[in-house]
Design a protein around this motif. Structure first.
Motif, PDB file in Angstrom:
ATOM      1  N   ASP A  94      -9.434  28.698  43.125  1.00 49.08           N
ATOM      2  CA  ASP A  94      -8.238  28.683  43.972  1.00 49.08           C
ATOM      3  C   ASP A  94      -8.142  27.308  44.620  1.00 49.08           C
ATOM      4  OD1 ASP A  94      -6.057  29.624  45.566  1.00 49.08           O
ATOM      5  OD2 ASP A  94      -7.457  29.991  47.221  1.00 49.08           O
ATOM      6  N   TYR A  95      -6.912  26.833  44.861  1.00 47.87           N
ATOM      7  CA  TYR A  95      -6.709  25.508  45.447  1.00 47.87           C
ATOM      8  C   TYR A  95      -5.991  25.645  46.790  1.00 47.87           C
ATOM      9  CZ  TYR A  95      -7.597  24.311  40.567  1.00 47.87           C
ATOM     10  OH  TYR A  95      -8.141  24.219  39.313  1.00 47.87           O
ATOM     11  N   VAL A  96      -6.702  25.344  47.861  1.00 48.51           N
ATOM     12  CA  VAL A  96      -6.128  25.383  49.204  1.00 48.51           C
ATOM     13  C   VAL A  96      -5.940  23.957  49.703  1.00 48.51           C
ATOM     14  CG1 VAL A  96      -7.170  27.613  49.721  1.00 48.51           C
ATOM     15  CG2 VAL A  96      -8.415  25.515  50.299  1.00 48.51           C
ATOM     16  N   GLY A  97      -5.247  23.814  50.836  1.00 54.19           N
ATOM     17  CA  GLY A  97      -5.108  22.498  51.437  1.00 54.19           C
ATOM     18  C   GLY A  97      -6.462  21.932  51.816  1.00 54.19           C
TER      19      GLY A  97
ATOM     20  N   MET B 230      -0.064  22.388  44.759  1.00 51.59           N
ATOM     21  CA  MET B 230      -0.649  22.660  43.440  1.00 51.59           C
ATOM     22  C   MET B 230      -1.176  24.088  43.375  1.00 51.59           C
ATOM     23  SD  MET B 230      -3.741  20.607  41.532  1.00 51.59           S
ATOM     24  CE  MET B 230      -5.037  21.260  42.593  1.00 51.59           C
ATOM     25  N   GLY B 231      -1.821  24.517  44.450  1.00 57.26           N
ATOM     26  CA  GLY B 231      -2.376  25.863  44.487  1.00 57.26           C
ATOM     27  C   GLY B 231      -1.309  26.939  44.421  1.00 57.26           C
ATOM     28  N   LYS B 232      -0.173  26.681  45.026  1.00 55.85           N
ATOM     29  CA  LYS B 232       0.924  27.646  44.963  1.00 55.85           C
ATOM     30  C   LYS B 232       1.416  27.819  43.527  1.00 55.85           C
ATOM     31  CE  LYS B 232       2.825  27.222  49.670  1.00 55.85           C
ATOM     32  NZ  LYS B 232       1.672  26.612  50.329  1.00 55.85           N
ATOM     33  N   ALA B 233       1.566  26.714  42.802  1.00 56.36           N
ATOM     34  CA  ALA B 233       1.966  26.786  41.399  1.00 56.36           C
ATOM     35  C   ALA B 233       0.908  27.533  40.587  1.00 56.36           C
ATOM     36  CB  ALA B 233       2.190  25.388  40.835  1.00 56.36           C
ATOM     37  N   TRP B 234      -0.351  27.273  40.877  1.00 58.33           N
ATOM     38  CA  TRP B 234      -1.468  27.917  40.191  1.00 58.33           C
ATOM     39  C   TRP B 234      -1.412  29.431  40.353  1.00 58.33           C
ATOM     40  CZ3 TRP B 234      -4.662  26.605  36.534  1.00 58.33           C
ATOM     41  CH2 TRP B 234      -5.926  27.199  36.400  1.00 58.33           C
TER      42      TRP B 234
ATOM     43  N   LEU C 172      -8.390  21.400  48.085  1.00 57.01           N
ATOM     44  CA  LEU C 172      -9.803  21.762  48.070  1.00 57.01           C
ATOM     45  C   LEU C 172      -9.949  22.943  47.122  1.00 57.01           C
ATOM     46  CD1 LEU C 172     -12.729  21.722  49.334  1.00 57.01           C
ATOM     47  CD2 LEU C 172     -11.836  23.376  51.015  1.00 57.01           C
ATOM     48  N   THR C 173     -10.927  22.881  46.230  1.00 57.69           N
ATOM     49  CA  THR C 173     -11.139  23.960  45.260  1.00 57.69           C
ATOM     50  C   THR C 173     -12.120  24.982  45.811  1.00 57.69           C
ATOM     51  OG1 THR C 173     -10.796  22.411  43.436  1.00 57.69           O
ATOM     52  CG2 THR C 173     -11.828  24.504  42.903  1.00 57.69           C
TER      53      THR C 173
END
Length: 348
Positions: A165-168, A206-210, A152-153
């Motif tokens: 930011d990208y969260v679950g 993906m968010g962690k890599a971001w 979820l953005t």
């Protein structure tokens, strides 16, 4: 008469000593390891009534977690997620289910986590759920891997490094969050506490890599250190803003088993620092700063403080204050020094 005067003087002297000792006790906190740390040595502590409160107890127990939570005088709304780290096997220092059970069940919480960006046992939902079961979390509450269905953005307002930011994806299914963190060192961030738990912790793979890449890549975790710290602060701001600028999210941090390594390490270094206690706040920046201030005065802290310095970990706090996530100044409320402690039998 002379003997009476002598006895009177001795009594007065003893009374003065007792009063002085009482004043000293009120001007210091005592850690779980019995070390006294003067309040005057806590760099960002203030007596300013407008500063956010950070509640503290040296007791580390199921009851003390509920006590500091209740001190927040906060009532969750909707479905409650309790954000923890499930811990990398085989021997990480994650918060044990027996310790957190009363708090989790007291808020009728669902334990929430996200998959890692580095793979291993928690790198996909199926194996991550297995770890959660093996570590005993499914026995105390439902467990939801938030990025099981993707990301979820969230927008980042006023970010230093990130615009989004990208969260679950399942993050949006909860009306309130209790962020239950284990304060310790971290190989990349220097230290891990509340801010790391709402940024990297809530981040999808993906968010962690971001975040790690400072907003440069959704697949590659390599990046510039200061940009990583800034991205963590920005991701934390996105989460806080989404939850009503902190209205529907609170923070509890446990300072035990304070290794220089994170719970993402399955074989962390043994701690050199005695256990300290449990802290809670509505402000994640104030809470992390209080933990850093306390640990900076703790006996045996050399390895951890060198790691924080080597990773420029304090830059995360600087950036989090700059972007408006919170403030580094805090009032420390020592629950051990109060006679009427908030009830610890059931979480409100």
């Amino acid at each position: 008469m002379r003997m009476t005067n002598i006895i009177g003087k001795i009594s007065l002297a003893l009374g003065a000593i007792a009063l002085a000792n009482s004043a000293i006790a009120q001007d210091a906190i005592t850690t779980n390891g019995a070390q006294k740390i003067p309040l005057a040595e806590l760099t960002y502590r203030t007596t300013d009534a407008s500063a956010p409160a950070v509640f503290y107890t040296s007791e580390i127990s199921p009851e003390s977690l509920v006590r500091v939570y209740n001190a927040l005088e906060w009532t969750p709304t909707g479905k409650v997620g309790v954000k923890i780290s499930t811990g990398e096997p085989p021997n990480s220092n994650y918060l044990r289910p027996a310790l957190i059970k009363n708090l989790v069940q007291g808020v009728n919480g669902t334990i929430v986590e996200c998959n890692t960006a580095y793979g291993r046992a928690r790198g996909n939902t199926e194996s991550h759920k297995k770890v959660a079961e093996e570590h005993g979390f499914t026995a105390i509450a439902p467990v939801d891997i938030l990025d099981e269905n993707g990301s979820l953005t969230l927008p980042v307002e006023g970010g230093v490094r990130l615009k989004e930011d990208y969260v679950g994806k399942n993050f949006a299914n909860y009306g309130s969050y209790v962020v239950l963190s284990h304060f310790k060192g971290h190989g990349s961030a220097g230290f891990g506490g509340a801010i790391k738990n709402i940024s990297i912790g809530f981040g999808s793979s993906m968010g962690k890599a971001w975040i790690h890449s400072g907003g440069r890549s959704q697949t590659n975790t390599a990046g510039v250190q200061d940009e990583f710290c800034e991205a963590m602060a920005d991701a934390g701001k996105a989460v806080s803003d989404y939850m009503g600028k902190g209205k529907n999210i609170v923070y509890v941090s446990v300072m035990n088993r304070i290794s220089i390594d994170c719970d993402c390490s399955g074989n962390p270094a043994e701690p050199d620092i005695h256990d300290i206690g449990v802290l809670a706040s509505h402000d994640p920046v104030a809470l992390d700063q209080a933990c850093v201030d306390i640990v900076s005065k703790a006996n045996g802290n050399d390895a951890l403080m060198k790691r924080i310095e080597a990773r420029n970990g304090l830059h995360t706090l600087e950036s989090a204050e700059k972007n408006g996530l919170g403030t580094r100044k805090y009032r420390l409320v020592d629950l051990d020094a109060t006679t009427n402690k908030p009830a610890a039998t059931e979480a409100k």
